[in-house]
Design a protein around this motif. Structure first.
Motif, PDB file in Angstrom:
ATOM      1  N   PRO A   7       0.832  -1.206   0.000  1.00  0.00           N
ATOM      2  CA  PRO A   7       0.000   0.000   0.000  1.00  0.00           C
ATOM      3  C   PRO A   7       0.869   1.258   0.000  1.00  0.00           C
ATOM      4  O   PRO A   7       1.952   1.278   0.573  1.00  0.00           O
ATOM      5  N   SER A   8       0.361   2.292  -0.634  1.00  0.00           N
ATOM      6  CA  SER A   8       1.136   3.527  -0.668  1.00  0.00           C
ATOM      7  C   SER A   8       1.129   4.172   0.712  1.00  0.00           C
ATOM      8  O   SER A   8       0.156   4.080   1.457  1.00  0.00           O
ATOM      9  N   LYS A   9       2.233   4.808   1.017  1.00  0.00           N
ATOM     10  CA  LYS A   9       2.366   5.491   2.301  1.00  0.00           C
ATOM     11  C   LYS A   9       1.338   6.622   2.404  1.00  0.00           C
ATOM     12  O   LYS A   9       0.739   6.836   3.453  1.00  0.00           O
ATOM     13  N   ALA A  10       1.110   7.330   1.304  1.00  0.00           N
ATOM     14  CA  ALA A  10       0.150   8.436   1.295  1.00  0.00           C
ATOM     15  C   ALA A  10      -1.262   7.941   1.601  1.00  0.00           C
ATOM     16  O   ALA A  10      -2.000   8.583   2.355  1.00  0.00           O
ATOM     17  N   MET A  11      -1.645   6.799   1.025  1.00  0.00           N
ATOM     18  CA  MET A  11      -2.985   6.254   1.282  1.00  0.00           C
ATOM     19  C   MET A  11      -3.108   5.848   2.739  1.00  0.00           C
ATOM     20  O   MET A  11      -4.141   6.098   3.377  1.00  0.00           O
ATOM     21  N   ASN A  12      -2.087   5.225   3.282  1.00  0.00           N
ATOM     22  CA  ASN A  12      -2.117   4.810   4.685  1.00  0.00           C
ATOM     23  C   ASN A  12      -2.249   6.028   5.603  1.00  0.00           C
ATOM     24  O   ASN A  12      -3.043   6.028   6.545  1.00  0.00           O
ATOM     25  N   ILE A  13      -1.491   7.075   5.308  1.00  0.00           N
ATOM     26  CA  ILE A  13      -1.571   8.307   6.110  1.00  0.00           C
ATOM     27  C   ILE A  13      -2.957   8.934   5.988  1.00  0.00           C
ATOM     28  O   ILE A  13      -3.539   9.380   6.984  1.00  0.00           O
ATOM     29  N   THR A  14      -3.497   8.953   4.793  1.00  0.00           N
ATOM     30  CA  THR A  14      -4.833   9.525   4.574  1.00  0.00           C
ATOM     31  C   THR A  14      -5.886   8.731   5.345  1.00  0.00           C
ATOM     32  O   THR A  14      -6.777   9.313   5.974  1.00  0.00           O
ATOM     33  N   LEU A  15      -5.780   7.411   5.316  1.00  0.00           N
ATOM     34  CA  LEU A  15      -6.739   6.575   6.047  1.00  0.00           C
ATOM     35  C   LEU A  15      -6.610   6.784   7.556  1.00  0.00           C
ATOM     36  O   LEU A  15      -7.621   6.896   8.254  1.00  0.00           O
ATOM     37  N   TRP A  16      -5.376   6.845   8.051  1.00  0.00           N
ATOM     38  CA  TRP A  16      -5.192   7.092   9.479  1.00  0.00           C
ATOM     39  C   TRP A  16      -5.737   8.470   9.863  1.00  0.00           C
ATOM     40  O   TRP A  16      -6.336   8.633  10.934  1.00  0.00           O
ATOM     41  N   THR A  17      -5.565   9.447   8.994  1.00  0.00           N
ATOM     42  CA  THR A  17      -6.103  10.777   9.268  1.00  0.00           C
ATOM     43  C   THR A  17      -7.626  10.724   9.364  1.00  0.00           C
ATOM     44  O   THR A  17      -8.224  11.297  10.290  1.00  0.00           O
ATOM     45  N   ALA A  18      -8.256  10.032   8.435  1.00  0.00           N
ATOM     46  CA  ALA A  18      -9.718   9.875   8.476  1.00  0.00           C
ATOM     47  C   ALA A  18     -10.145   9.152   9.748  1.00  0.00           C
ATOM     48  O   ALA A  18     -11.132   9.540  10.397  1.00  0.00           O
ATOM     49  N   VAL A  20      -8.565   9.059  12.645  1.00  0.00           N
ATOM     50  CA  VAL A  20      -8.363   9.936  13.803  1.00  0.00           C
ATOM     51  C   VAL A  20      -9.459  10.999  13.865  1.00  0.00           C
ATOM     52  O   VAL A  20      -9.989  11.293  14.944  1.00  0.00           O
ATOM     53  N   ILE A  21      -9.837  11.558  12.717  1.00  0.00           N
ATOM     54  CA  ILE A  21     -10.925  12.545  12.697  1.00  0.00           C
ATOM     55  C   ILE A  21     -12.220  11.903  13.192  1.00  0.00           C
ATOM     56  O   ILE A  21     -12.930  12.475  14.029  1.00  0.00           O
ATOM     57  N   LEU A  22     -12.515  10.730  12.681  1.00  0.00           N
ATOM     58  CA  LEU A  22     -13.724  10.027  13.128  1.00  0.00           C
ATOM     59  C   LEU A  22     -13.651   9.694  14.618  1.00  0.00           C
ATOM     60  O   LEU A  22     -14.626   9.898  15.358  1.00  0.00           O
ATOM     61  N   ALA A  23     -12.509   9.180  15.056  1.00  0.00           N
ATOM     62  CA  ALA A  23     -12.363   8.810  16.474  1.00  0.00           C
ATOM     63  C   ALA A  23     -12.515  10.037  17.372  1.00  0.00           C
ATOM     64  O   ALA A  23     -13.201   9.964  18.405  1.00  0.00           O
ATOM     65  N   ALA A  24     -11.915  11.144  16.992  1.00  0.00           N
ATOM     66  CA  ALA A  24     -12.041  12.371  17.796  1.00  0.00           C
ATOM     67  C   ALA A  24     -13.500  12.815  17.870  1.00  0.00           C
ATOM     68  O   ALA A  24     -13.988  13.211  18.938  1.00  0.00           O
ATOM     69  N   THR A  25     -14.188  12.721  16.761  1.00  0.00           N
ATOM     70  CA  THR A  25     -15.608  13.084  16.721  1.00  0.00           C
ATOM     71  C   THR A  25     -16.410  12.200  17.672  1.00  0.00           C
ATOM     72  O   THR A  25     -17.252  12.699  18.436  1.00  0.00           O
ATOM     73  N   PHE A  26     -16.141  10.909  17.644  1.00  0.00           N
ATOM     74  CA  PHE A  26     -16.910   9.989  18.486  1.00  0.00           C
ATOM     75  C   PHE A  26     -16.483  10.044  19.952  1.00  0.00           C
ATOM     76  O   PHE A  26     -17.314   9.852  20.835  1.00  0.00           O
TER      77      PHE A  26
END
Length: 135
Positions: A7-18, A20-26
């Motif tokens: 997997p691309s590093k950029a995709m992994n970072i983007t997924l982790w960012t999503a 973290v945003i979701l987790a912070a919201t919840f």
């Protein structure tokens, strides 16, 4: 036959960012529902008045969603739980949209749609583009 592709590093970072945003919201939603006094919540969210059991259950669901978004992938233990957490989030967002529309609050479903789209993105990415392998 499926080719083994890193997997691309950029995709992994983007997924982790999503995630973290979701987790912070919840985490925020869980804190609000589980730690704030009912009277204070009712001023912000009128639906919470006289619905203490619903508030508590949705707070617990929010907390479990937040945990499921981060911990399985972080520790690489049962990483598929992140997928299940996102599916639960989708069910929760569908219920929230129906709830708000039934109450005449359709103008407030934008955040529910945004959260649902992020959850779909995480499911797609973690199933297809940047699978987290188990230890």
């Amino acid at each position: 036959m499926k080719s083994e592709q890193k997997p691309s590093k950029a995709m992994n970072i983007t997924l982790w960012t999503a995630q973290v945003i979701l987790a912070a919201t919840f985490f925020w939603a869980a804190y609000m529902k589980l730690a704030q006094p009912a009277e204070q919540l009712a001023t912000m969210w009128p639906w919470t008045k006289n619905n203490e059991m619903l508030v508590t259950l949705s707070g617990i669901a929010d907390l479990l969603a937040a945990i499921g978004l981060i911990l399985p992938g972080m520790f690489r233990m049962l990483p598929q739980l992140t997928i299940y957490a996102c599916i639960g989030i989708l069910a929760l967002m569908a219920a929230a949209i129906i709830f708000h529309v039934n109450r005449g609050e359709a103008s407030q479903i934008g955040i529910n749609i945004f959260v649902a789209v992020l959850a779909v993105f995480v499911v797609w990415g973690r199933l297809r583009k940047a699978v987290i392998e188990r230890k």
